[in-house]
Design a protein around this motif. Structure first.
Motif, PDB file in Angstrom:
ATOM      1  N   PHE A  72      31.252  12.799  20.403  1.00 25.07           N
ATOM      2  CA  PHE A  72      30.955  14.110  19.841  1.00 25.07           C
ATOM      3  C   PHE A  72      29.455  14.366  19.879  1.00 25.07           C
ATOM      4  CE2 PHE A  72      35.036  12.993  18.086  1.00 25.07           C
ATOM      5  CZ  PHE A  72      35.736  14.196  18.056  1.00 25.07           C
ATOM      6  N   VAL A  73      29.103  15.588  20.212  1.00 26.42           N
ATOM      7  CA  VAL A  73      27.704  16.008  20.190  1.00 26.42           C
ATOM      8  C   VAL A  73      27.685  17.495  19.852  1.00 26.42           C
ATOM      9  CG1 VAL A  73      27.578  16.625  22.636  1.00 26.42           C
ATOM     10  CG2 VAL A  73      25.510  15.947  21.445  1.00 26.42           C
ATOM     11  N   THR A  74      26.617  17.959  19.225  1.00 27.90           N
ATOM     12  CA  THR A  74      26.463  19.380  18.919  1.00 27.90           C
ATOM     13  C   THR A  74      25.159  19.871  19.532  1.00 27.90           C
ATOM     14  OG1 THR A  74      25.383  18.871  16.808  1.00 27.90           O
ATOM     15  CG2 THR A  74      27.778  19.190  16.778  1.00 27.90           C
ATOM     16  N   CYS A  75      24.929  21.176  19.422  1.00 30.03           N
ATOM     17  CA  CYS A  75      23.706  21.735  19.983  1.00 30.03           C
ATOM     18  C   CYS A  75      23.131  22.802  19.062  1.00 30.03           C
ATOM     19  CB  CYS A  75      23.955  22.323  21.379  1.00 30.03           C
ATOM     20  SG  CYS A  75      24.987  23.804  21.393  1.00 30.03           S
ATOM     21  N   SER A  76      21.838  23.036  19.213  1.00 35.01           N
ATOM     22  CA  SER A  76      21.143  24.125  18.523  1.00 35.01           C
ATOM     23  C   SER A  76      20.659  25.096  19.589  1.00 35.01           C
ATOM     24  CB  SER A  76      19.955  23.583  17.722  1.00 35.01           C
ATOM     25  OG  SER A  76      20.386  22.660  16.743  1.00 35.01           O
ATOM     26  N   VAL A  77      20.877  26.395  19.348  1.00 34.05           N
ATOM     27  CA  VAL A  77      20.587  27.419  20.359  1.00 34.05           C
ATOM     28  C   VAL A  77      19.654  28.466  19.770  1.00 34.05           C
ATOM     29  CG1 VAL A  77      21.565  29.154  21.912  1.00 34.05           C
ATOM     30  CG2 VAL A  77      22.848  27.055  21.410  1.00 34.05           C
ATOM     31  N   GLY A  78      18.592  28.769  20.513  1.00 34.68           N
ATOM     32  CA  GLY A  78      17.698  29.870  20.165  1.00 34.68           C
ATOM     33  C   GLY A  78      17.906  31.028  21.114  1.00 34.68           C
ATOM     34  N   VAL A  79      17.976  32.253  20.581  1.00 30.31           N
ATOM     35  CA  VAL A  79      18.268  33.448  21.373  1.00 30.31           C
ATOM     36  C   VAL A  79      17.094  34.417  21.256  1.00 30.31           C
ATOM     37  CG1 VAL A  79      19.877  35.347  21.761  1.00 30.31           C
ATOM     38  CG2 VAL A  79      20.727  33.154  20.874  1.00 30.31           C
ATOM     39  N   ALA A  80      16.645  34.965  22.393  1.00 33.81           N
ATOM     40  CA  ALA A  80      15.558  35.945  22.389  1.00 33.81           C
ATOM     41  C   ALA A  80      15.830  36.999  23.450  1.00 33.81           C
ATOM     42  CB  ALA A  80      14.212  35.264  22.645  1.00 33.81           C
ATOM     43  N   TYR A  81      15.262  38.199  23.224  1.00 28.26           N
ATOM     44  CA  TYR A  81      15.461  39.325  24.147  1.00 28.26           C
ATOM     45  C   TYR A  81      14.111  39.890  24.553  1.00 28.26           C
ATOM     46  CZ  TYR A  81      16.913  43.911  25.926  1.00 28.26           C
ATOM     47  OH  TYR A  81      17.096  45.005  26.710  1.00 28.26           O
ATOM     48  N   GLY A  82      13.971  40.241  25.847  1.00 32.69           N
ATOM     49  CA  GLY A  82      12.743  40.838  26.359  1.00 32.69           C
ATOM     50  C   GLY A  82      13.017  42.155  27.039  1.00 32.69           C
ATOM     51  N   VAL A  83      12.166  43.139  26.769  1.00 35.55           N
ATOM     52  CA  VAL A  83      12.303  44.469  27.362  1.00 35.55           C
ATOM     53  C   VAL A  83      11.559  44.501  28.692  1.00 35.55           C
ATOM     54  CG1 VAL A  83      11.851  46.932  27.041  1.00 35.55           C
ATOM     55  CG2 VAL A  83      12.466  45.503  25.079  1.00 35.55           C
ATOM     56  N   THR A  84      12.133  45.136  29.675  1.00 34.66           N
ATOM     57  CA  THR A  84      11.514  45.229  30.997  1.00 34.66           C
ATOM     58  C   THR A  84      10.115  45.827  30.899  1.00 34.66           C
ATOM     59  OG1 THR A  84      13.674  45.527  32.027  1.00 34.66           O
ATOM     60  CG2 THR A  84      11.746  46.221  33.299  1.00 34.66           C
ATOM     61  N   GLY A  85       9.138  45.131  31.508  1.00 33.38           N
ATOM     62  CA  GLY A  85       7.772  45.623  31.547  1.00 33.38           C
ATOM     63  C   GLY A  85       6.958  45.362  30.299  1.00 33.38           C
ATOM     64  N   GLU A  86       7.572  44.803  29.236  1.00 36.22           N
ATOM     65  CA  GLU A  86       6.843  44.572  27.984  1.00 36.22           C
ATOM     66  C   GLU A  86       6.600  43.092  27.706  1.00 36.22           C
ATOM     67  OE1 GLU A  86       8.501  46.549  24.630  1.00 36.22           O
ATOM     68  OE2 GLU A  86       8.638  48.505  25.641  1.00 36.22           O
ATOM     69  N   GLU A  87       7.483  42.219  28.133  1.00 31.06           N
ATOM     70  CA  GLU A  87       7.315  40.777  27.932  1.00 31.06           C
ATOM     71  C   GLU A  87       7.355  40.072  29.281  1.00 31.06           C
ATOM     72  OE1 GLU A  87       8.428  42.432  24.195  1.00 31.06           O
ATOM     73  OE2 GLU A  87       9.797  42.272  25.897  1.00 31.06           O
ATOM     74  N   ASP A  88       6.687  38.908  29.328  1.00 32.35           N
ATOM     75  CA  ASP A  88       6.791  38.083  30.526  1.00 32.35           C
ATOM     76  C   ASP A  88       7.729  36.913  30.251  1.00 32.35           C
ATOM     77  OD1 ASP A  88       5.349  36.257  29.025  1.00 32.35           O
ATOM     78  OD2 ASP A  88       3.465  36.626  30.082  1.00 32.35           O
ATOM     79  N   ALA A  89       7.988  36.127  31.289  1.00 31.57           N
ATOM     80  CA  ALA A  89       8.968  35.042  31.178  1.00 31.57           C
ATOM     81  C   ALA A  89       8.528  33.983  30.173  1.00 31.57           C
ATOM     82  CB  ALA A  89       9.196  34.411  32.551  1.00 31.57           C
ATOM     83  N   GLN A  90       7.233  33.649  30.181  1.00 25.80           N
ATOM     84  CA  GLN A  90       6.757  32.607  29.280  1.00 25.80           C
ATOM     85  C   GLN A  90       6.915  33.022  27.822  1.00 25.80           C
ATOM     86  OE1 GLN A  90       5.816  29.568  30.378  1.00 25.80           O
ATOM     87  NE2 GLN A  90       5.797  28.973  28.231  1.00 25.80           N
ATOM     88  N   GLU A  91       6.592  34.279  27.523  1.00 20.78           N
ATOM     89  CA  GLU A  91       6.725  34.767  26.144  1.00 20.78           C
ATOM     90  C   GLU A  91       8.185  34.769  25.714  1.00 20.78           C
ATOM     91  OE1 GLU A  91       6.210  36.417  22.364  1.00 20.78           O
ATOM     92  OE2 GLU A  91       4.847  35.326  23.706  1.00 20.78           O
ATOM     93  N   LEU A  92       9.074  35.162  26.615  1.00 19.11           N
ATOM     94  CA  LEU A  92      10.499  35.174  26.277  1.00 19.11           C
ATOM     95  C   LEU A  92      10.988  33.769  25.955  1.00 19.11           C
ATOM     96  CD1 LEU A  92      13.051  36.917  26.041  1.00 19.11           C
ATOM     97  CD2 LEU A  92      13.490  36.468  28.463  1.00 19.11           C
ATOM     98  N   LEU A  93      10.547  32.785  26.738  1.00 20.43           N
ATOM     99  CA  LEU A  93      10.974  31.412  26.492  1.00 20.43           C
ATOM    100  C   LEU A  93      10.363  30.870  25.201  1.00 20.43           C
ATOM    101  CD1 LEU A  93      12.863  29.548  28.043  1.00 20.43           C
ATOM    102  CD2 LEU A  93      10.871  28.414  29.001  1.00 20.43           C
ATOM    103  N   VAL A  94       9.129  31.261  24.908  1.00 21.11           N
ATOM    104  CA  VAL A  94       8.506  30.846  23.645  1.00 21.11           C
ATOM    105  C   VAL A  94       9.308  31.374  22.461  1.00 21.11           C
ATOM    106  CG1 VAL A  94       6.506  31.225  22.155  1.00 21.11           C
ATOM    107  CG2 VAL A  94       6.168  30.554  24.534  1.00 21.11           C
ATOM    108  N   ARG A  95       9.741  32.629  22.533  1.00 20.01           N
ATOM    109  CA  ARG A  95      10.534  33.200  21.440  1.00 20.01           C
ATOM    110  C   ARG A  95      11.866  32.455  21.278  1.00 20.01           C
ATOM    111  NH1 ARG A  95       9.882  39.797  22.206  1.00 20.01           N
ATOM    112  NH2 ARG A  95       7.611  39.878  21.882  1.00 20.01           N
ATOM    113  N   ALA A  96      12.522  32.174  22.395  1.00 18.89           N
ATOM    114  CA  ALA A  96      13.778  31.425  22.319  1.00 18.89           C
ATOM    115  C   ALA A  96      13.553  30.036  21.741  1.00 18.89           C
ATOM    116  CB  ALA A  96      14.413  31.331  23.706  1.00 18.89           C
ATOM    117  N   ASP A  97      12.421  29.417  22.084  1.00 17.69           N
ATOM    118  CA  ASP A  97      12.087  28.090  21.565  1.00 17.69           C
ATOM    119  C   ASP A  97      11.873  28.140  20.055  1.00 17.69           C
ATOM    120  OD1 ASP A  97      11.631  25.379  21.764  1.00 17.69           O
ATOM    121  OD2 ASP A  97       9.523  25.589  22.244  1.00 17.69           O
TER     122      ASP A  97
END
Length: 756
Positions: free
Chosen positions: A448-473
């Motif tokens: 048995f194993v479980t997981c923790s999940v972070g969810v984030a959303y980015g608007v086109t033209g307002e966030e970049d990939a790194q910022e989106l991943l930081v928010r999810a982290d």
């Protein structure tokens, strides 16, 4: 795409990146390197336009004259906020790669006919990384030249800088020739030792599967037996190099023997001075480069620090180049799971945030809970099979156009392109958590194993990939804090909470160096006579600004970061020293015992029995006067090594106690298998012992269990006379709590034991 076609693309990209590195590294100054970079990028990728943007301004351009370039539009493209450029009558499809450093910017390529492939974008990103590190090196050398000229430095200092320039140029040429990475790292380490006139240098890097440990990968002047011992070492046990990695900062120790972070084994080897600096890859700490002197105490001045940092930058350049090549050879996919790699995931995320038709994209960051425990228990082969099975379940939860990636270790990510809001990602996160929760079959063993999940959303033209991943982290970190086995959606307040967490971590690291910890002692009393027979040593943190910080506020963080190792060792040594001093004032036939709590992180260290033996020997405290307290959960999650270390401490004569007994997974089997002497009844049982018959029955049952197994029993948290009477009447041998005394300072305990 056929395998032969993919291989040919990878070989071609490798040759192009090699040519780019050789061209840029051969330029004498920053302007020439910038011009060469855009010319080479246009040629390698067959683009019609290339523009290098630095600090919002156009630094170099090919395909147009400088005055014809729309600076604002190109800066927008460099930041990832444009997918096309309109210049005159021509429309250009755009590919971009960011460039960090002191003067951040980006490399933008344009093509009139058709866009850029994923492979071309990844090649462009590799070029940008090489350019960033090359420019940083040129800036460092130029700054040193200017400083030497302005200050009129002595001839030997100028010669030293010239030697540095020559050594770094040699390293750059070796990287351009694609020398094997181990040879490059040995070359850099040896050059650092020789240029800084020290006898020892080494490079240690984080383990790819277990980032809490490091291994020595290059060395100069380190004996072979020491090199063997420096493989798979916990970061917290590395001394100066470990602090450099954990704190992401340069650590310089002039007089090592008197330093609070000194490792006894290294002191015995007569190391006089040491300096360590972190090594980065894409801005993330991956190891440390260190140098040391055995011949004399060194004062690590500013030039020495800058030289070591310059060599560390070239380690980063060599490792980044090698990893970029390796990722290209792996066709941008994870070898174990077949998922997208981090590089491919970030590229697709950037594209989704530029080209989305519905408003934006969502990212999910997935981290397995307690994977290390499972991996240690079942072995790395079973751990790999578990990761592959987890990857399959994640893919089953996604749409055809979604991207699943393995970022490294037990961390996964999911990209949901073309979604209108974070609400679209919530059902996916819920499915993933539920899917991972189901049991896995590993060679017939249900796991048995479980997981923790972070969810984030980015608007086109307002966030970049790194910022989106930081928010999810940040959201994933919050899910961990809230108990794991769940998902959490990013909220802006999480950034502030995480910042406070980082500040507390930084303060904790400084507290170790500044000796900000104190001990409190709570008496342990024989319930029938009221005689004080022992003490429990409890650590407190006296913060210079926040005042006294209780253990529950910093002990979990200390365990998470590994700082519990130096803190716990100090507590052990100080408690033994103080108890030995008090026993010297008492009758020989009535010595006090002292109890010290042990964390799981400390129990993972192979040298723990030696540390305990050393503390007893240095203090003069008899082994039978020391009690090591362990929690029930620590014993339940034990590995074979755990039991061996407990038996080794038991062989010293030390006594072992199970703390908070009854709150975890109490089992007669564990009491029988482990060399336990004492069980401490948790306060939750003691609270109601005088009022509720059921609580009294449970408590008396634990006492009788201890008597049957010939174990001493200590009741924790006694606060009133009724509890004392009930426990003493039930034959509980010992107790502690505020009814007798709160945890006392050393001075107050001295007064309690011997009077003023």
């Amino acid at each position: 795409m056929s395998p032969d076609t993919a291989d040919s693309i990878t070989v071609l990209a490798t040759e192009q990146l090699t040519e780019f590195l050789a061209v840029v590294a051969d330029r004498p100054d920053e302007a020439a390197a910038q011009r060469a970079a855009v010319e080479c990028a246009v040629r390698a990728l067959g683009a019609d336009l290339a523009v290098l943007v630095v600090d919002g301004s156009v630094a170099a351009v090919v395909g147009l004259t400088a005055d014809a370039v729309p600076a604002y539009a190109v800066s927008e493209a460099a930041a990832g906020r444009r997918g096309t450029l309109l210049i005159g009558a021509d429309t250009y499809a755009i590919a971009h790669a960011p460039i960090g450093g002191v003067s951040p910017g980006g490399l933008v390529l344009g093509r009139r006919a058709g866009g850029f492939t994923i492979e071309e974008i990844c090649l462009l990103r590799g070029m940008a990384q090489v350019l960033e590190l090359s420019l940083h090196t040129l800036q460092l050398v130029e700054a040193e030249r200017r400083q030497a000229a302005e200050n009129g430095r002595l001839i030997d200092s100028l010669q030293r800088r010239q030697r540095l320039f020559e050594e770094l140029s040699t390293v750059q040429r070796a990287i351009a020739r694609r020398e094997p990475l181990p040879r490059l790292l040995e070359m850099i380490t040896t050059a650092a030792a020789e240029l800084m006139d020290v006898e020892m240098a080494g490079l240690t890097v984080l383990d790819g599967d277990d980032p809490s440990r490091t291994s020595l990968v290059a060395s100069h002047g380190i004996p072979d037996d020491a090199v063997v011992r420096m493989q798979q070492v916990p970061i917290a046990a590395l001394g100066a190099a470990g602090l450099a990695i954990m704190g992401d900062e340069l650590i310089a120790v002039d007089d090592y023997a008197s330093s609070p972070i000194a490792v006894p084994e290294v002191v015995r080897a007569r190391l006089k001075s040491i300096m360590a600096v972190p090594v980065h890859e894409n801005g993330v700490v991956i190891g440390a480069l260190f140098v040391g002197s055995y011949a004399r105490v060194r004062e690590w001045d500013k030039p020495a620090r800058e030289i070591l940092q310059a060599f560390a930058e070239h380690v980063s350049l060599a490792i980044t180049d090698a990893r970029t090549l390796r990722e290209m050879n792996h066709a941008f996919h994870d070898a174990l799971t077949g998922m997208a790699s981090r590089a491919l995931f970030m590229t697709r995320t950037e594209n989704a945030l530029v080209t989305s038709r519905t408003g934006g994209a969502a990212a999910l960051l997935i981290d397995l809970d307690r994977f290390k425990v499972i991996n240690d228990a079942l072995g790395p082969n079973a751990g790999d099979r578990l990761l592959a099975a987890v990857a399959d379940r994640i893919r089953e939860c996604l749409r055809t156009d979604d991207t699943a990636a393995r970022l490294g270790g037990d961390e996964f990510a999911v990209l949901l392109p073309d979604v209108t809001g974070v609400e679209a990602a919530v059902p996916v996160a819920r499915r993933i958590v539920a899917a991972i929760r189901e049991p896995f079959d590993l060679d017939g063993r249900e796991t048995f194993v479980t997981c923790s999940v972070g969810v984030a959303y980015g608007v086109t033209g307002e966030e970049d990939a790194q910022e989106l991943l930081v928010r999810a982290d940040l959201a994933m970190f919050e899910a961990k804090k809230q108990g794991k086995d769940q998902f959490t959606v990013f909220d802006p307040v999480m950034r502030e909470s995480f910042q406070k967490h980082l500040e507390m971590e930084a303060d904790l690291r400084r507290a170790v160096l500044r000796h900000e910890f104190q001990l409190r002692f709570q008496p342990i009393v024989r319930l029938r006579t009221g005689e004080i027979s022992g003490l429990e040593a409890l650590v407190r943190w006296q913060h210079p600004e926040r005042g006294m910080i209780p253990p529950l506020d910093f002990i979990p963080l200390a365990e998470e970061t590994g700082m519990i190792v130096p803190i716990g060792e100090w507590v052990l040594r100080e408690a033994c020293r103080q108890a030995a001093g008090w026993n010297a004032q008492r009758p020989a036939d009535a010595p006090l015992t002292v109890s010290v709590n042990l964390s799981a992180v400390q129990l993972d260290r192979a040298d723990l029995p030696d540390v305990v033996s050393s503390a007893l020997e240095e203090s003069g405290l008899p082994a039978h006067c020391l009690v090591i307290e362990l929690t029930e959960s620590l014993i339940v999650d034990h590995r074979p090594e755990t039991l061996r270390r407990l038996h080794a401490m038991k062989a010293l004569g030390v006594r072992l106690a199970i703390d908070d007994f009854g709150t975890g997974y109490s089992s007669l089997a564990y009491l029988r298998r482990f060399p336990v002497d004492i069980i401490k009844i948790d306060k939750s049982f003691v609270d109601d012992v005088g009022d509720e018959p059921a609580a009294a029955a449970l408590t008396h049952g634990i006492i009788q269990l201890g008597q049957a197994l010939q174990l001493s029993t200590i009741a924790e948290g006694i606060e009133d006379a009724g509890q004392l009477s009930e426990l003493a009447g039930g034959n509980c041998e010992l107790g502690q709590g505020y009814y007798f005394a709160e945890p006392l300072t050393t001075e107050a305990m001295q007064d309690l034991l011997f009077g003023k």
